[in-house]
Design a protein around this motif. Structure first.
Motif, PDB file in Angstrom:
ATOM      1  N   CYS A  69       0.730  -0.743   0.271  1.00 53.57           N
ATOM      2  CA  CYS A  69      -0.067  -0.042   0.014  1.00 53.57           C
ATOM      3  C   CYS A  69       0.962   1.187   0.013  1.00 53.57           C
ATOM      4  CB  CYS A  69      -1.166  -0.012   1.025  1.00 53.57           C
ATOM      5  SG  CYS A  69      -2.489  -0.661   1.024  1.00 53.57           S
ATOM      6  N   ARG A  70       2.272   1.363   0.188  1.00 54.96           N
ATOM      7  CA  ARG A  70       2.771   2.472   1.009  1.00 54.96           C
ATOM      8  C   ARG A  70       2.956   2.855  -0.858  1.00 54.96           C
ATOM      9  NH1 ARG A  70       5.694   4.425   4.543  1.00 54.96           N
ATOM     10  NH2 ARG A  70       4.578   3.679   7.452  1.00 54.96           N
ATOM     11  N   THR A  71       4.059   2.050  -1.610  1.00 53.83           N
ATOM     12  CA  THR A  71       4.127   1.907  -2.726  1.00 53.83           C
ATOM     13  C   THR A  71       3.154   2.263  -3.843  1.00 53.83           C
ATOM     14  OG1 THR A  71       5.743  -0.072  -2.614  1.00 53.83           O
ATOM     15  CG2 THR A  71       5.303   0.664  -4.581  1.00 53.83           C
ATOM     16  N   HIS A  72       0.995   1.727  -4.125  1.00 51.97           N
ATOM     17  CA  HIS A  72       0.866   2.124  -4.531  1.00 51.97           C
ATOM     18  C   HIS A  72      -0.407   3.476  -4.371  1.00 51.97           C
ATOM     19  CE1 HIS A  72       2.286  -0.961  -7.250  1.00 51.97           C
ATOM     20  NE2 HIS A  72       2.209  -2.162  -6.325  1.00 51.97           N
ATOM     21  N   VAL A  73      -0.300   3.474  -2.912  1.00 47.88           N
ATOM     22  CA  VAL A  73      -1.601   4.460  -2.345  1.00 47.88           C
ATOM     23  C   VAL A  73      -0.721   5.854  -2.545  1.00 47.88           C
ATOM     24  CG1 VAL A  73      -3.115   5.205  -1.102  1.00 47.88           C
ATOM     25  CG2 VAL A  73      -2.428   2.951  -1.970  1.00 47.88           C
ATOM     26  N   PRO A  74       0.231   6.285  -3.340  1.00 45.95           N
ATOM     27  CA  PRO A  74       1.350   7.664  -2.417  1.00 45.95           C
ATOM     28  C   PRO A  74       0.147   8.801  -1.637  1.00 45.95           C
ATOM     29  CG  PRO A  74       0.807   7.440  -5.344  1.00 45.95           C
ATOM     30  CD  PRO A  74      -0.116   6.338  -4.999  1.00 45.95           C
ATOM     31  N   GLU A  75      -0.942   9.245  -2.859  1.00 50.82           N
ATOM     32  CA  GLU A  75      -2.110  10.423  -1.905  1.00 50.82           C
ATOM     33  C   GLU A  75      -1.700  10.014  -0.436  1.00 50.82           C
ATOM     34  OE1 GLU A  75      -4.902   7.800  -4.446  1.00 50.82           O
ATOM     35  OE2 GLU A  75      -2.813   7.848  -4.002  1.00 50.82           O
ATOM     36  N   PHE A  76      -1.052   8.933   0.381  1.00 51.62           N
ATOM     37  CA  PHE A  76      -1.247   8.114   1.715  1.00 51.62           C
ATOM     38  C   PHE A  76       0.030   8.680   2.482  1.00 51.62           C
ATOM     39  CE2 PHE A  76      -5.775   5.851   1.253  1.00 51.62           C
ATOM     40  CZ  PHE A  76      -6.352   7.199   1.571  1.00 51.62           C
ATOM     41  N   PHE A 176      -6.443  -0.566   3.119  1.00 49.24           N
ATOM     42  CA  PHE A 176      -5.369  -0.452   4.124  1.00 49.24           C
ATOM     43  C   PHE A 176      -5.738  -0.119   5.019  1.00 49.24           C
ATOM     44  CE2 PHE A 176      -3.461   2.799   6.546  1.00 49.24           C
ATOM     45  CZ  PHE A 176      -1.906   1.928   6.881  1.00 49.24           C
ATOM     46  N   LEU A 177      -6.892  -0.241   6.060  1.00 48.87           N
ATOM     47  CA  LEU A 177      -7.972  -0.122   7.530  1.00 48.87           C
ATOM     48  C   LEU A 177      -7.750  -2.228   7.348  1.00 48.87           C
ATOM     49  CD1 LEU A 177      -8.322   1.054   9.822  1.00 48.87           C
ATOM     50  CD2 LEU A 177     -10.776   1.384   8.736  1.00 48.87           C
ATOM     51  N   GLN A 178      -8.202  -2.303   6.181  1.00 50.94           N
ATOM     52  CA  GLN A 178      -8.888  -3.550   7.043  1.00 50.94           C
ATOM     53  C   GLN A 178      -7.900  -4.765   6.615  1.00 50.94           C
ATOM     54  OE1 GLN A 178     -13.753  -4.154   5.885  1.00 50.94           O
ATOM     55  NE2 GLN A 178     -12.858  -3.308   4.304  1.00 50.94           N
ATOM     56  N   GLU A 179      -6.996  -4.739   5.498  1.00 48.91           N
ATOM     57  CA  GLU A 179      -6.020  -5.347   4.954  1.00 48.91           C
ATOM     58  C   GLU A 179      -4.647  -5.035   5.200  1.00 48.91           C
ATOM     59  OE1 GLU A 179      -7.394  -8.294   3.573  1.00 48.91           O
ATOM     60  OE2 GLU A 179      -8.934  -7.110   2.886  1.00 48.91           O
ATOM     61  N   ALA A 180      -4.322  -4.151   5.849  1.00 47.83           N
ATOM     62  CA  ALA A 180      -2.799  -3.969   6.002  1.00 47.83           C
ATOM     63  C   ALA A 180      -2.497  -3.597   6.618  1.00 47.83           C
ATOM     64  CB  ALA A 180      -2.387  -2.330   4.536  1.00 47.83           C
ATOM     65  N   MET A 181      -3.674  -2.262   7.382  1.00 49.95           N
ATOM     66  CA  MET A 181      -3.152  -1.593   9.175  1.00 49.95           C
ATOM     67  C   MET A 181      -2.616  -2.060  10.131  1.00 49.95           C
ATOM     68  SD  MET A 181      -5.159   1.912  10.010  1.00 49.95           S
ATOM     69  CE  MET A 181      -4.091   2.733  11.077  1.00 49.95           C
ATOM     70  N   PRO A 182      -1.792  -2.245  10.897  1.00 54.33           N
ATOM     71  CA  PRO A 182      -1.317  -3.416  11.852  1.00 54.33           C
ATOM     72  C   PRO A 182      -1.818  -2.944  13.397  1.00 54.33           C
ATOM     73  CG  PRO A 182       0.677  -1.280  11.383  1.00 54.33           C
ATOM     74  CD  PRO A 182      -0.317  -1.144  10.266  1.00 54.33           C
ATOM     75  N   LYS A 270       9.137   1.160   1.363  1.00 55.99           N
ATOM     76  CA  LYS A 270       7.988   0.707   0.967  1.00 55.99           C
ATOM     77  C   LYS A 270       8.245  -0.975   0.320  1.00 55.99           C
ATOM     78  CE  LYS A 270       7.008   5.386  -0.117  1.00 55.99           C
ATOM     79  NZ  LYS A 270       6.509   6.586  -1.813  1.00 55.99           N
ATOM     80  N   ALA A 271       7.450  -1.447  -0.375  1.00 55.01           N
ATOM     81  CA  ALA A 271       7.529  -2.387  -1.016  1.00 55.01           C
ATOM     82  C   ALA A 271       8.310  -2.486  -2.454  1.00 55.01           C
ATOM     83  CB  ALA A 271       6.685  -3.080  -1.498  1.00 55.01           C
ATOM     84  N   ILE A 272       9.330  -3.206  -2.690  1.00 57.35           N
ATOM     85  CA  ILE A 272      10.142  -2.450  -4.415  1.00 57.35           C
ATOM     86  C   ILE A 272      10.093  -3.701  -5.791  1.00 57.35           C
ATOM     87  CG2 ILE A 272      12.058  -1.875  -5.022  1.00 57.35           C
ATOM     88  CD1 ILE A 272      13.543  -1.415  -2.824  1.00 57.35           C
ATOM     89  N   GLU A 273       8.454  -3.415  -6.295  1.00 61.06           N
ATOM     90  CA  GLU A 273       8.258  -4.246  -6.899  1.00 61.06           C
ATOM     91  C   GLU A 273       9.134  -4.773  -7.765  1.00 61.06           C
ATOM     92  OE1 GLU A 273       5.154  -6.307  -6.408  1.00 61.06           O
ATOM     93  OE2 GLU A 273       4.112  -4.276  -5.289  1.00 61.06           O
ATOM     94  N   GLU A 274      10.146  -4.200  -8.715  1.00 58.91           N
ATOM     95  CA  GLU A 274      10.410  -5.126  -9.284  1.00 58.91           C
ATOM     96  C   GLU A 274      11.645  -5.772  -8.442  1.00 58.91           C
ATOM     97  OE1 GLU A 274      10.441  -1.873  -8.388  1.00 58.91           O
ATOM     98  OE2 GLU A 274      10.448  -0.968 -10.205  1.00 58.91           O
ATOM     99  N   LYS A 275      12.159  -6.203  -7.042  1.00 61.00           N
ATOM    100  CA  LYS A 275      12.197  -7.355  -6.477  1.00 61.00           C
ATOM    101  C   LYS A 275      11.545  -8.197  -6.475  1.00 61.00           C
ATOM    102  CE  LYS A 275      16.299  -4.163  -5.097  1.00 61.00           C
ATOM    103  NZ  LYS A 275      16.838  -3.799  -4.033  1.00 61.00           N
TER     104      LYS A 275
END
Length: 299
Positions: A69-76, A176-182, A270-275
């Motif tokens: 999410c950190r990679t793909h939601v730049p607005e947040f 993000f709230l339901q799937e990712a926020m710890p 962030k996640a680096i998608e290329e890796k």
């Protein structure tokens, strides 16, 4: 409040005996085999484990979702300089603060309220960015807690605010709230609900799982809130013992500014998608066919 004081890892094991060092090590070893994920601290691993009730596989999924999410939601998750004009504007318009007195169930209360009702000045994306920053600071200072309860006072919310909310923003934040926020989220309480709350619910309900819907509560007055969040937990303006809203807000905003360097450093994780092993993820695969999300159109 002083500068950021991260929770002591050794104390986390004392607070929650079900937290096991070997489980932290298992997650650490797994992460070392995930080249797309950033290096994170033991405290962060503990927060992810705790939010998943110490289930290893679901913890792995949450960690991956969080940094994806950190990679793909730049607005947040991009441009999170707390001293920027964007975030200064948010802090002028709204207050979002943790309250010091937990509920009878030991849940930490996060209170939010509009300070200025002018919808032309308001940005949901910027406000939600601010909320995610607050969540990171509060969690890393509190460490693992029994749960969090959000109390959102809707006084001052107008149809002008609602029409500025895009479906894309709703979809991404609820993902993000339901799937990712710890976080162990125990309640979302909307107080002073507006007459057009039904129109808001039409927008958000399609993206809410039944578990989240079950903890969403609407209150026309505070009386129905008190069984969940007791009066003493609230600010003095609401008859509570947590202190004056504006004093709490000023002190906490200053604390967020003091956490600036920490937040800017965290932004890099962030996640680096290329890796990523296997197929890289993109917004379409995470959130569905994105296209141009239109804003809510209300007659």
């Amino acid at each position: 409040m002083g500068k950021l004081q991260l929770a002591d890892v050794e104390n986390e094991y004392k607070k929650f005996p079900e937290l096991k060092r070997e489980d932290v090590q298992k997650i650490r070893e797994w992460m070392e085999k995930q080249p797309h994920l950033p290096k994170i601290t033991d405290l962060e691993i503990i927060l992810f484990l705790h939010s998943n009730y110490h289930r290893i596989e679901s913890t792995k999924t949450t960690i991956d979702s969080f940094y994806t999410c950190r990679t793909h939601v730049p607005e947040f998750f991009d441009a999170r300089d707390i001293t920027s004009r964007e975030l200064h504007t948010v802090m002028d318009l709204v207050t979002i603060i943790p309250l010091s007195i937990p509920t009878k169930d030991k849940y930490t209360v996060i209170f939010g309220k509009l300070l200025i009702s002018d919808a032309t000045l308001f940005s949901f994306e910027s406000t939600l960015k601010f909320l995610t920053m607050i969540a990171e600071v509060v969690q890393r200072e509190n460490g693992a807690v029994h749960g969090y309860t959000f109390v959102l006072d809707m006084e001052g919310v107008t149809m002008g605010h609602v029409t500025k909310l895009s479906i894309g923003t709703v979809k991404k934040f609820l993902h993000f709230l339901q799937e990712a926020m710890p976080v162990r989220l125990k309640g979302i309480h909307l107080t002073n609900v507006v007459p057009f709350i039904d129109k808001i619910l039409i927008l958000i309900k399609p993206f809410m799982k039944k578990e989240l819907l079950a903890i969403l509560h609407l209150h026309s007055t505070n009386e129905s809130l008190y069984p969940f969040v007791q009066r003493d937990c609230l600010t003095s303006e609401l008859g509570g013992k947590a202190g004056s809203l504006m004093t709490l807000r000023d002190n906490f905003n200053m604390h967020m500014v003091e956490a600036r360097d920490y937040l800017l450093e965290e932004e890099k994780k962030k996640a680096i998608e290329e890796k990523r092993p296997g197929k890289p993820k993109d917004s379409g695969s995470i959130f569905g066919m994105e296209g141009n999300f239109k804003k809510l159109d209300i007659d």
